[in-house]
Design a protein around this motif. Structure first.
Motif, PDB file in Angstrom:
ATOM      1  N   TYR A  47      33.400 -24.093  16.774  1.00 24.38           N
ATOM      2  CA  TYR A  47      33.279 -24.300  18.224  1.00 24.38           C
ATOM      3  C   TYR A  47      32.127 -25.257  18.528  1.00 24.38           C
ATOM      4  O   TYR A  47      32.262 -26.153  19.373  1.00 24.38           O
ATOM      5  CB  TYR A  47      33.053 -22.975  18.932  1.00 24.38           C
ATOM      6  CG  TYR A  47      32.938 -23.111  20.431  1.00 24.38           C
ATOM      7  CD1 TYR A  47      34.072 -23.155  21.234  1.00 24.38           C
ATOM      8  CD2 TYR A  47      31.692 -23.237  21.042  1.00 24.38           C
ATOM      9  CE1 TYR A  47      33.972 -23.309  22.608  1.00 24.38           C
ATOM     10  CE2 TYR A  47      31.583 -23.388  22.414  1.00 24.38           C
ATOM     11  CZ  TYR A  47      32.716 -23.424  23.190  1.00 24.38           C
ATOM     12  OH  TYR A  47      32.617 -23.590  24.552  1.00 24.38           O
ATOM     13  N   LYS A  50      33.138 -28.572  17.913  1.00 22.27           N
ATOM     14  CA  LYS A  50      34.238 -28.954  18.807  1.00 22.27           C
ATOM     15  C   LYS A  50      35.465 -29.408  18.033  1.00 22.27           C
ATOM     16  O   LYS A  50      36.115 -30.405  18.388  1.00 22.27           O
ATOM     17  CB  LYS A  50      33.793 -30.050  19.789  1.00 22.27           C
ATOM     18  CG  LYS A  50      32.646 -29.643  20.702  1.00 22.27           C
ATOM     19  CD  LYS A  50      33.000 -28.438  21.565  1.00 22.27           C
ATOM     20  CE  LYS A  50      31.858 -28.016  22.460  1.00 22.27           C
ATOM     21  NZ  LYS A  50      32.123 -26.751  23.182  1.00 22.27           N
ATOM     22  N   THR A  52      39.078 -28.655  17.277  1.00 22.02           N
ATOM     23  CA  THR A  52      40.200 -27.883  17.807  1.00 22.02           C
ATOM     24  C   THR A  52      41.035 -27.234  16.709  1.00 22.02           C
ATOM     25  O   THR A  52      41.455 -26.076  16.834  1.00 22.02           O
ATOM     26  CB  THR A  52      41.092 -28.780  18.678  1.00 22.02           C
ATOM     27  OG1 THR A  52      40.317 -29.294  19.761  1.00 22.02           O
ATOM     28  CG2 THR A  52      42.277 -28.007  19.241  1.00 22.02           C
ATOM     29  N   THR A  56      41.466 -23.240  16.338  1.00 20.22           N
ATOM     30  CA  THR A  56      42.819 -22.682  16.451  1.00 20.22           C
ATOM     31  C   THR A  56      43.157 -21.808  15.250  1.00 20.22           C
ATOM     32  O   THR A  56      43.718 -20.716  15.393  1.00 20.22           O
ATOM     33  CB  THR A  56      43.853 -23.813  16.577  1.00 20.22           C
ATOM     34  OG1 THR A  56      43.563 -24.598  17.726  1.00 20.22           O
ATOM     35  CG2 THR A  56      45.269 -23.250  16.703  1.00 20.22           C
ATOM     36  N   ARG A  89      40.286 -16.146  25.760  1.00 17.54           N
ATOM     37  CA  ARG A  89      41.588 -16.358  25.111  1.00 17.54           C
ATOM     38  C   ARG A  89      42.450 -15.100  25.238  1.00 17.54           C
ATOM     39  O   ARG A  89      41.984 -14.033  25.613  1.00 17.54           O
ATOM     40  CB  ARG A  89      41.424 -16.673  23.618  1.00 17.54           C
ATOM     41  CG  ARG A  89      40.547 -17.861  23.252  1.00 17.54           C
ATOM     42  CD  ARG A  89      41.013 -19.136  23.875  1.00 17.54           C
ATOM     43  NE  ARG A  89      40.300 -19.399  25.121  1.00 17.54           N
ATOM     44  CZ  ARG A  89      40.664 -20.283  26.024  1.00 17.54           C
ATOM     45  NH1 ARG A  89      41.775 -20.972  25.871  1.00 17.54           N
ATOM     46  NH2 ARG A  89      39.939 -20.463  27.102  1.00 17.54           N
ATOM     47  N   ASP A 250      51.824 -30.418  13.640  1.00 22.22           N
ATOM     48  CA  ASP A 250      52.208 -30.710  15.020  1.00 22.22           C
ATOM     49  C   ASP A 250      53.351 -31.711  15.011  1.00 22.22           C
ATOM     50  O   ASP A 250      53.802 -32.162  13.946  1.00 22.22           O
ATOM     51  CB  ASP A 250      51.012 -31.207  15.836  1.00 22.22           C
ATOM     52  CG  ASP A 250      50.386 -32.479  15.271  1.00 22.22           C
ATOM     53  OD1 ASP A 250      51.051 -33.177  14.478  1.00 22.22           O
ATOM     54  OD2 ASP A 250      49.228 -32.774  15.621  1.00 22.22           O
ATOM     55  N   GLU A 275      56.229 -26.829  19.849  1.00 25.62           N
ATOM     56  CA  GLU A 275      55.502 -28.053  19.527  1.00 25.62           C
ATOM     57  C   GLU A 275      55.010 -28.088  18.088  1.00 25.62           C
ATOM     58  O   GLU A 275      54.228 -28.959  17.726  1.00 25.62           O
ATOM     59  CB  GLU A 275      54.318 -28.223  20.489  1.00 25.62           C
ATOM     60  CG  GLU A 275      54.740 -28.401  21.947  1.00 25.62           C
ATOM     61  CD  GLU A 275      53.564 -28.586  22.874  1.00 25.62           C
ATOM     62  OE1 GLU A 275      52.411 -28.610  22.376  1.00 25.62           O
ATOM     63  OE2 GLU A 275      53.783 -28.714  24.087  1.00 25.62           O
ATOM     64  N   ARG A 329      47.017 -21.745  21.981  1.00 25.58           N
ATOM     65  CA  ARG A 329      46.590 -23.134  22.214  1.00 25.58           C
ATOM     66  C   ARG A 329      45.111 -23.174  22.544  1.00 25.58           C
ATOM     67  O   ARG A 329      44.579 -22.266  23.162  1.00 25.58           O
ATOM     68  CB  ARG A 329      47.389 -23.753  23.366  1.00 25.58           C
ATOM     69  CG  ARG A 329      48.854 -24.037  23.013  1.00 25.58           C
ATOM     70  CD  ARG A 329      49.589 -24.646  24.175  1.00 25.58           C
ATOM     71  NE  ARG A 329      50.976 -24.928  23.823  1.00 25.58           N
ATOM     72  CZ  ARG A 329      51.903 -25.279  24.707  1.00 25.58           C
ATOM     73  NH1 ARG A 329      51.601 -25.377  25.989  1.00 25.58           N
ATOM     74  NH2 ARG A 329      53.134 -25.532  24.318  1.00 25.58           N
ATOM     75  N   VAL A 330      44.475 -24.260  22.124  1.00 22.10           N
ATOM     76  CA  VAL A 330      43.036 -24.430  22.347  1.00 22.10           C
ATOM     77  C   VAL A 330      42.796 -25.818  22.939  1.00 22.10           C
ATOM     78  O   VAL A 330      43.366 -26.799  22.464  1.00 22.10           O
ATOM     79  CB  VAL A 330      42.242 -24.289  21.030  1.00 22.10           C
ATOM     80  CG1 VAL A 330      40.773 -24.621  21.253  1.00 22.10           C
ATOM     81  CG2 VAL A 330      42.387 -22.878  20.490  1.00 22.10           C
ATOM     82  N   ASP A 331      41.965 -25.883  23.950  1.00 18.15           N
ATOM     83  CA  ASP A 331      41.587 -27.162  24.556  1.00 18.15           C
ATOM     84  C   ASP A 331      40.072 -27.183  24.691  1.00 18.15           C
ATOM     85  O   ASP A 331      39.510 -26.568  25.599  1.00 18.15           O
ATOM     86  CB  ASP A 331      42.265 -27.319  25.928  1.00 18.15           C
ATOM     87  CG  ASP A 331      41.973 -28.682  26.552  1.00 18.15           C
ATOM     88  OD1 ASP A 331      41.553 -29.582  25.815  1.00 18.15           O
ATOM     89  OD2 ASP A 331      42.168 -28.835  27.773  1.00 18.15           O
ATOM     90  N   LEU A 332      39.407 -27.871  23.752  1.00 18.84           N
ATOM     91  CA  LEU A 332      37.941 -27.913  23.768  1.00 18.84           C
ATOM     92  C   LEU A 332      37.455 -29.160  24.520  1.00 18.84           C
ATOM     93  O   LEU A 332      38.022 -30.230  24.386  1.00 18.84           O
ATOM     94  CB  LEU A 332      37.386 -27.937  22.338  1.00 18.84           C
ATOM     95  CG  LEU A 332      37.664 -26.682  21.515  1.00 18.84           C
ATOM     96  CD1 LEU A 332      37.122 -26.849  20.106  1.00 18.84           C
ATOM     97  CD2 LEU A 332      37.025 -25.473  22.166  1.00 18.84           C
TER      98      LEU A 332
END
Length: 332
Positions: A47, A50, A52, A56, A89, A250, A275, A329-332
Motif C-alpha cells: 500500500y 502504491k 495495485t 489486490t 474494502r 487482465d 475482466e 477491485r482496488v483503485d489506489l
C-alpha cells in the motif's frame, strides 16, 4: 534480504521516500514472502508503494482468512491509511466484532503508554478508523461487551448507538465518527460452494493420446466467467494431478498473480470476474493419458457461465468455486 523483517522495513522506507528505482526489487521481495502469516505486513508495504497488483493479491488472500488474520498481532503493523483503506474494502468476515476488536487493538498499540487507559484518547486515535467500522451491524451483546467495554465512546454515546441499533424511537444523534451503514459484511460461508464439471475424453472421438511425461501441462486455458467467482480448487476424476497452478491475467494479458494448490486448495484464492482470464496448469503422472489438443468448452453452474479451452483428461475435471456478489477491485 537477510530476513523478512528487514525486507518489509526497507520496502516501507523505499515507499515513503519514493525511491522508485528500488520499487521492482522491493515488490519481488514482498511477493516472495507473501503468505497467510505475513499478509498484512506485505499489504502494508504494498500500500505504501502504491502497487495495485500486490495489494489486490493480498486482499484476495484475505478472502478466506480475514477473521483469523485480523485477530492476530499483524494488524498492529498497519499504517493508519492502510488500515482505513483495508476496512473500507468488502472483507469477508463472520462478524463486524472482528473489525471492531482489530481497530481497538491497533489504536491502543499506536497510543503513548500513559494514555492507553483513556477512552477519550483511544477515540481520538481512532477518529479516522471508526467511520469504516459498521457499528450498527453489531448485535446488542457485541455493542455492550465490545464497544462499551472499550471506552472508545462515552456511556451516553453508546446508549445512542444502542437505541439506533434497536430502532428505538427518540434516539439522540449518533456520534460523528459512528458509521451509519446497516449492511452486514458477509463470510464466504454465506456463499454455497458450487462446482462446474468439464467433460472428459470418454466417448469422445479423438486421435490416440499418449502417456503424459512428468512435466507441466495446460488443463484449462483462457478461462472466463460472466460473474464474480472465487475458485477454491480443481479436482480431476481418474487422473492424479500434481503441482496445480493458476495464473490470472487482465484483459491486456498482464499477469496479475499466480496461485498454487496446497493441501487440496489454492494458497491464494483465485478471484475471477468478466475482466480477468485464467490459465490452469498441472503435472500429470507418466502412466496417465493426456490429450495435447485443447478443446473449446462452455459450462454453467450456480448462475455463472464458464468458457475457455481445456485438455481432455480421461474422465474430465471439476472446478469448485464460490459465486460472489461483487468483484475484488482496488483503485489506489
Amino acid at each position: 534480504m537477510e530476513s523478512h523483517k528487514l525486507a518489509l522495513s526497507v520496502a516501507c522506507l523505499v515507499g515513503r521516500f519514493k525511491v522508485k528505482a528500488l520499487y521492482p526489487a522491493c515488490l519481488e521481495w514482498l511477493d516472495d514472502i507473501l503468505e497467510r502469516d505475513t499478509v498484512l505486513e506485505v499489504y502494508n508495504a504494498a500500500y505504501i508503494l502504491k502497487n495495485t497488483l500486490l495489494v489486490t493479491k493480498c486482499l484476495q488472500l484475505l478472502l478466506t482468512c480475514a477473521d483469523q488474520v485480523l485477530a492476530s498481532p499483524q494488524v498492529c503493523c498497519l499504517s493508519e491509511d492502510a488500515l482505513a483503506f483495508l476496512l473500507g474494502r468488502s472483507l469477508y468476515i463472520k462478524s463486524e466484532a472482528v473489525i471492531l476488536k482489530a481497530a481497538i487493538a491497533w489504536g491502543r498499540e499506536h497510543m503513548p503508554p500513559d494514555q492507553k487507559a483513556s477512552g477519550a484518547a483511544l477515540h481520538h486515535r481512532l477518529r479516522n478508523i471508526l467511520p469504516h467500522v459498521r457499528i450498527l451491524t453489531l448485535s446488542a451483546e457485541e455493542i455492550v461487551k465490545g464497544l462499551m467495554a472499550s471506552g472508545v465512546y462515552s456511556p451516553e454515546e453508546c446508549q445512542a448507538i444502542l437505541m439506533h441499533r434497536t430502532q428505538t424511537p427518540g434516539a439522540p444523534p449518533l456520534p460523528e465518527t459512528c458509521c451509519t451503514l446497516l449492511t452486514k459484511r458477509k463470510s464466504l460461508d454465506a456463499f454455497p460452494l458450487s462446482h462446474v464439471r468439464l467433460p472428459g475424453a470418454k466417448n469422445t472421438p479423438l486421435l490416440p493420446g499418449e502417456p503424459a511425461p512428468n512435466q507441466e501441462r495446460v488443463l484449462v486455458s483462457g478461462l472466463r466467467v460472466d460473474a464474480p467467482v472465487v475458485v477454491q480448487r480443481v479436482e480431476s476424476r481418474g487422473v492424479l494431478l500434481r503441482e496445480v497452478t493458476a495464473a490470472v491475467k487482465d484483459t491486456a494479458g498482464r499477469t496479475l498473480y499466480t496461485a498454487a494448490m496446497h493441501e487440496g486448495v489454492f494458497d491464494v484464492p483465485v478471484a475471477l470476474d468478466p475482466e480477468k482470464v485464467c490459465t490452469v496448469t498441472a503435472k500429470v503422472r507418466e502412466d496417465d493419458w493426456y490429450y495435447h489438443t485443447l478443446y473449446p468448452f462452455t459450462a454453467g453452474a450456480a448462475g455463472v457461465h464458464f468458457k475457455g479451452e481445456h485438455a481432455l483428461l480421461s474422465e474430465g475435471c471439476d472446478l469448485y468455486f464460490w459465486r460472489l456478489d461483487q468483484c475484488v477491485r482496488v483503485d489506489l
